[in-house]
Design a protein around this motif. Structure first.
Motif, PDB file in Angstrom:
ATOM      1  N   GLU A  15     -15.136  -4.008   1.931  1.00 57.38           N
ATOM      2  CA  GLU A  15     -13.731  -4.256   1.581  1.00 57.38           C
ATOM      3  C   GLU A  15     -12.826  -3.849   2.728  1.00 57.38           C
ATOM      4  O   GLU A  15     -12.960  -2.762   3.282  1.00 57.38           O
ATOM      5  CB  GLU A  15     -13.355  -3.464   0.330  1.00 57.38           C
ATOM      6  CG  GLU A  15     -11.895  -3.586  -0.040  1.00 57.38           C
ATOM      7  CD  GLU A  15     -11.516  -2.700  -1.219  1.00 57.38           C
ATOM      8  OE1 GLU A  15     -10.522  -1.968  -1.089  1.00 57.38           O
ATOM      9  OE2 GLU A  15     -12.234  -2.728  -2.253  1.00 57.38           O
ATOM     10  N   LYS A  16     -11.903  -4.733   3.080  1.00 59.78           N
ATOM     11  CA  LYS A  16     -10.992  -4.488   4.196  1.00 59.78           C
ATOM     12  C   LYS A  16      -9.562  -4.669   3.701  1.00 59.78           C
ATOM     13  O   LYS A  16      -9.273  -5.609   2.960  1.00 59.78           O
ATOM     14  CB  LYS A  16     -11.303  -5.486   5.307  1.00 59.78           C
ATOM     15  CG  LYS A  16     -10.720  -5.163   6.641  1.00 59.78           C
ATOM     16  CD  LYS A  16     -11.200  -6.204   7.646  1.00 59.78           C
ATOM     17  CE  LYS A  16     -11.328  -5.621   9.003  1.00 59.78           C
ATOM     18  NZ  LYS A  16     -11.764  -6.609   9.986  1.00 59.78           N
ATOM     19  N   ARG A  17      -8.685  -3.777   4.125  1.00 62.29           N
ATOM     20  CA  ARG A  17      -7.268  -3.854   3.778  1.00 62.29           C
ATOM     21  C   ARG A  17      -6.443  -3.672   5.045  1.00 62.29           C
ATOM     22  O   ARG A  17      -6.817  -2.891   5.928  1.00 62.29           O
ATOM     23  CB  ARG A  17      -6.895  -2.790   2.754  1.00 62.29           C
ATOM     24  CG  ARG A  17      -7.493  -3.047   1.384  1.00 62.29           C
ATOM     25  CD  ARG A  17      -7.095  -1.963   0.436  1.00 62.29           C
ATOM     26  NE  ARG A  17      -7.328  -2.392  -0.945  1.00 62.29           N
ATOM     27  CZ  ARG A  17      -6.934  -1.706  -1.988  1.00 62.29           C
ATOM     28  NH1 ARG A  17      -6.287  -0.564  -1.845  1.00 62.29           N
ATOM     29  NH2 ARG A  17      -7.187  -2.150  -3.206  1.00 62.29           N
ATOM     30  N   SER A  19      -2.316  -3.107   6.399  1.00 64.32           N
ATOM     31  CA  SER A  19      -0.956  -2.730   6.003  1.00 64.32           C
ATOM     32  C   SER A  19       0.086  -3.702   6.546  1.00 64.32           C
ATOM     33  O   SER A  19      -0.201  -4.516   7.428  1.00 64.32           O
ATOM     34  CB  SER A  19      -0.628  -1.327   6.522  1.00 64.32           C
ATOM     35  OG  SER A  19      -0.362  -1.360   7.917  1.00 64.32           O
ATOM     36  N   ILE A  74      -1.702   1.146   1.747  1.00 66.17           N
ATOM     37  CA  ILE A  74      -2.747   0.195   1.348  1.00 66.17           C
ATOM     38  C   ILE A  74      -3.850   0.797   0.488  1.00 66.17           C
ATOM     39  O   ILE A  74      -4.598   0.051  -0.156  1.00 66.17           O
ATOM     40  CB  ILE A  74      -3.361  -0.524   2.579  1.00 66.17           C
ATOM     41  CG1 ILE A  74      -3.954   0.467   3.583  1.00 66.17           C
ATOM     42  CG2 ILE A  74      -2.329  -1.435   3.226  1.00 66.17           C
ATOM     43  CD1 ILE A  74      -4.634  -0.165   4.789  1.00 66.17           C
ATOM     44  N   ASN A  75      -3.960   2.120   0.456  1.00 66.96           N
ATOM     45  CA  ASN A  75      -5.069   2.735  -0.278  1.00 66.96           C
ATOM     46  C   ASN A  75      -4.637   3.780  -1.303  1.00 66.96           C
ATOM     47  O   ASN A  75      -5.479   4.529  -1.816  1.00 66.96           O
ATOM     48  CB  ASN A  75      -6.079   3.349   0.700  1.00 66.96           C
ATOM     49  CG  ASN A  75      -6.893   2.291   1.400  1.00 66.96           C
ATOM     50  OD1 ASN A  75      -7.380   1.361   0.763  1.00 66.96           O
ATOM     51  ND2 ASN A  75      -7.038   2.418   2.714  1.00 66.96           N
TER      52      ASN A  75
END
Length: 150
Positions: A15-17, A19, A74-75
């Motif tokens: 999983e990649k996020r 900002s 983002i997290n």
């Protein structure tokens, strides 16, 4: 802000996020350095013109603080207990006033902990500038709460 709701069991390796961007403010950058990292090339724009950077650049600690602010964006929905280690921490490029930074996180490993109430999630964290060059990176080992069972 809503309470975190994604537990260890919800996290997926790969999983990649990413900002939203943040523009580095010169006054904030210099103020931080004057207070916490007063190296001459962080606090004296005129003097820093003679440095290898050619201008005042951000402190590594300030760069990490900017990463942390963006990573929270983002997290913050993850039910972190705490971070326990940073590994392979790097600042490969200097951060300059006016740079446009984005945080990127990727889950690269996860494993249950001996304590059934938590798991260990390893993230690769990066902070990149407007040229997609890394300005900060590390692997972070984090404890994350597991979903309640039974």
């Amino acid at each position: 802000m809503a309470a975190p709701n994604r537990t260890f069991d919800d996290l997926v390796v790969g999983e990649k996020r990413i900002s939203e961007p943040l523009i580095v403010d010169e006054a904030d950058m210099l103020d931080f350095a004057r207070r916490y990292d007063p190296q001459w090339f962080h606090v004296d724009p005129a003097g820093a013109e003679r440095s290898i950077f050619g201008e005042a650049v951000a402190s590594g600690v300030y760069t990490a603080a900017l990463w942390r602010k963006l990573d929270h964006q983002i997290n913050s929905d993850i039910d972190f207990i705490c971070g326990v280690a940073w590994e392979d921490v790097r600042w490969p490029k200097a951060v300059r006033a006016g740079d446009r930074l984005r945080a990127i996180s990727e889950i690269v490993e996860k494993r249950p902990s001996r304590d059934q109430g938590r798991g260990i999630a390893v993230f690769l964290y990066r902070l990149v500038n407007q040229h997609d060059e890394d300005v900060f990176s590390c692997r972070s080992v984090n404890l994350v709460r597991r979903a309640a069972t039974g």
